[in-house]
Design a protein around this motif. Structure first.
Motif, PDB file in Angstrom:
ATOM      1  N   LEU A 179       8.818   7.094   1.342  1.00 47.64           N
ATOM      2  CA  LEU A 179       9.534   6.893   2.289  1.00 47.64           C
ATOM      3  C   LEU A 179       9.047   6.749   3.771  1.00 47.64           C
ATOM      4  N   PRO A 180       8.325   7.871   4.223  1.00 47.44           N
ATOM      5  CA  PRO A 180       7.813   8.065   5.633  1.00 47.44           C
ATOM      6  C   PRO A 180       6.987   6.894   6.133  1.00 47.44           C
ATOM      7  N   GLN A 181       6.183   6.269   5.126  1.00 47.52           N
ATOM      8  CA  GLN A 181       5.348   5.396   5.418  1.00 47.52           C
ATOM      9  C   GLN A 181       6.308   3.977   5.635  1.00 47.52           C
ATOM     10  N   LEU A 182       7.349   3.918   4.773  1.00 44.91           N
ATOM     11  CA  LEU A 182       7.975   2.508   5.013  1.00 44.91           C
ATOM     12  C   LEU A 182       8.809   2.792   6.229  1.00 44.91           C
ATOM     13  N   LEU A 183       9.317   4.190   6.705  1.00 44.24           N
ATOM     14  CA  LEU A 183       9.943   4.280   7.985  1.00 44.24           C
ATOM     15  C   LEU A 183       9.255   3.883   9.050  1.00 44.24           C
ATOM     16  N   LYS A 184       7.841   4.221   9.067  1.00 40.86           N
ATOM     17  CA  LYS A 184       6.803   3.984  10.202  1.00 40.86           C
ATOM     18  C   LYS A 184       6.794   2.458  10.112  1.00 40.86           C
ATOM     19  N   LEU A 185       6.961   1.880   9.156  1.00 41.10           N
ATOM     20  CA  LEU A 185       6.924   0.374   9.337  1.00 41.10           C
ATOM     21  C   LEU A 185       8.170  -0.399   9.812  1.00 41.10           C
ATOM     22  N   GLY A 186       9.247   0.294   9.778  1.00 38.57           N
ATOM     23  CA  GLY A 186      10.237  -0.128  10.508  1.00 38.57           C
ATOM     24  C   GLY A 186      11.492  -0.334   9.382  1.00 38.57           C
ATOM     25  N   ALA A 187      11.318   0.274   8.324  1.00 38.86           N
ATOM     26  CA  ALA A 187      12.500   0.080   7.289  1.00 38.86           C
ATOM     27  C   ALA A 187      13.786   0.783   7.580  1.00 38.86           C
ATOM     28  N   ALA A 213       0.891  -1.251  -0.001  1.00 37.87           N
ATOM     29  CA  ALA A 213       0.022   0.103   0.173  1.00 37.87           C
ATOM     30  C   ALA A 213       0.978   1.361   0.048  1.00 37.87           C
ATOM     31  N   ALA A 214       1.951   1.239   0.769  1.00 33.85           N
ATOM     32  CA  ALA A 214       2.998   2.409   0.642  1.00 33.85           C
ATOM     33  C   ALA A 214       3.402   2.695  -0.510  1.00 33.85           C
ATOM     34  N   LEU A 215       4.106   1.512  -1.286  1.00 35.01           N
ATOM     35  CA  LEU A 215       4.603   1.660  -2.430  1.00 35.01           C
ATOM     36  C   LEU A 215       3.716   1.862  -3.650  1.00 35.01           C
ATOM     37  N   PHE A 216       2.731   1.360  -3.673  1.00 34.73           N
ATOM     38  CA  PHE A 216       1.610   1.369  -4.682  1.00 34.73           C
ATOM     39  C   PHE A 216       0.088   1.602  -4.305  1.00 34.73           C
ATOM     40  N   PRO A 217       0.002   2.856  -3.856  1.00 31.18           N
ATOM     41  CA  PRO A 217      -1.173   3.153  -3.230  1.00 31.18           C
ATOM     42  C   PRO A 217      -2.564   3.033  -4.355  1.00 31.18           C
ATOM     43  N   VAL A 218      -2.134   3.335  -5.535  1.00 36.57           N
ATOM     44  CA  VAL A 218      -3.220   3.233  -6.755  1.00 36.57           C
ATOM     45  C   VAL A 218      -2.683   2.135  -7.677  1.00 36.57           C
ATOM     46  N   ASP A 267      16.374   1.537  -6.741  1.00 37.16           N
ATOM     47  CA  ASP A 267      14.872   1.669  -7.334  1.00 37.16           C
ATOM     48  C   ASP A 267      14.394   3.036  -6.474  1.00 37.16           C
ATOM     49  N   ALA A 268      14.245   4.204  -7.325  1.00 41.50           N
ATOM     50  CA  ALA A 268      13.973   5.504  -6.418  1.00 41.50           C
ATOM     51  C   ALA A 268      12.524   5.375  -6.134  1.00 41.50           C
ATOM     52  N   ASN A 269      11.849   4.435  -6.159  1.00 41.24           N
ATOM     53  CA  ASN A 269      10.489   4.426  -5.813  1.00 41.24           C
ATOM     54  C   ASN A 269      10.266   4.286  -4.074  1.00 41.24           C
ATOM     55  N   PHE A 270      11.363   3.676  -3.473  1.00 40.42           N
ATOM     56  CA  PHE A 270      11.627   3.496  -2.262  1.00 40.42           C
ATOM     57  C   PHE A 270      11.729   4.837  -1.420  1.00 40.42           C
ATOM     58  N   THR A 300       9.130  11.073  -1.485  1.00 40.52           N
ATOM     59  CA  THR A 300       8.727  11.656  -0.377  1.00 40.52           C
ATOM     60  C   THR A 300       7.324  11.289   0.135  1.00 40.52           C
ATOM     61  N   THR A 301       6.622  10.928  -0.803  1.00 40.35           N
ATOM     62  CA  THR A 301       5.301  10.179  -0.555  1.00 40.35           C
ATOM     63  C   THR A 301       5.233   8.746   0.073  1.00 40.35           C
TER      64      THR A 301
END
Length: 92
Positions: free
Chosen positions: A75-83, A26-31, A66-69, A72-73
């Motif tokens: 990375l914060p979500q991934l960091l919250k998950l523990g990245a 969901a964080a990487l591919f919201p749509v 991979d710049a997708n990770f 700015t839209t």
């Protein structure tokens, strides 16, 4: 995942593992478009699984080209998950 992985090297997941994978996706591919084909879905899964492995094993640095990770839209979500840190090869 037939024809994608080696079964003898797989880790079988529980509910918490599957929930984490869905959050990463969901964080990487919201749509995701409704006309998605198997190849695109497999590509997204193959993008999300390395991050799942990274977080599940509590690694410190996720190294990717991979710049997708790093967007700015996302990375914060991934960091919250523990990245932890997400870096490109020259940053380590």
């Amino acid at each position: 995942m037939w024809d994608v992985t080696f079964w003898e090297h797989c880790r079988y997941c529980g509910d918490a593992d599957q929930a984490l994978l869905k959050e990463i996706q969901a964080a990487l591919f919201p749509v995701v478009s409704g006309d998605d084909n198997d190849k695109r879905a497999l590509n997204r899964l193959c993008d999300a699984l390395p991050m799942w492995c990274h977080i599940s094993n509590q690694n410190e640095v996720f190294l990717t080209t991979d710049a997708n990770f790093s967007k700015t839209t996302k990375l914060p979500q991934l960091l919250k998950l523990g990245a932890g840190r997400v870096c490109v090869p020259g940053e380590v």
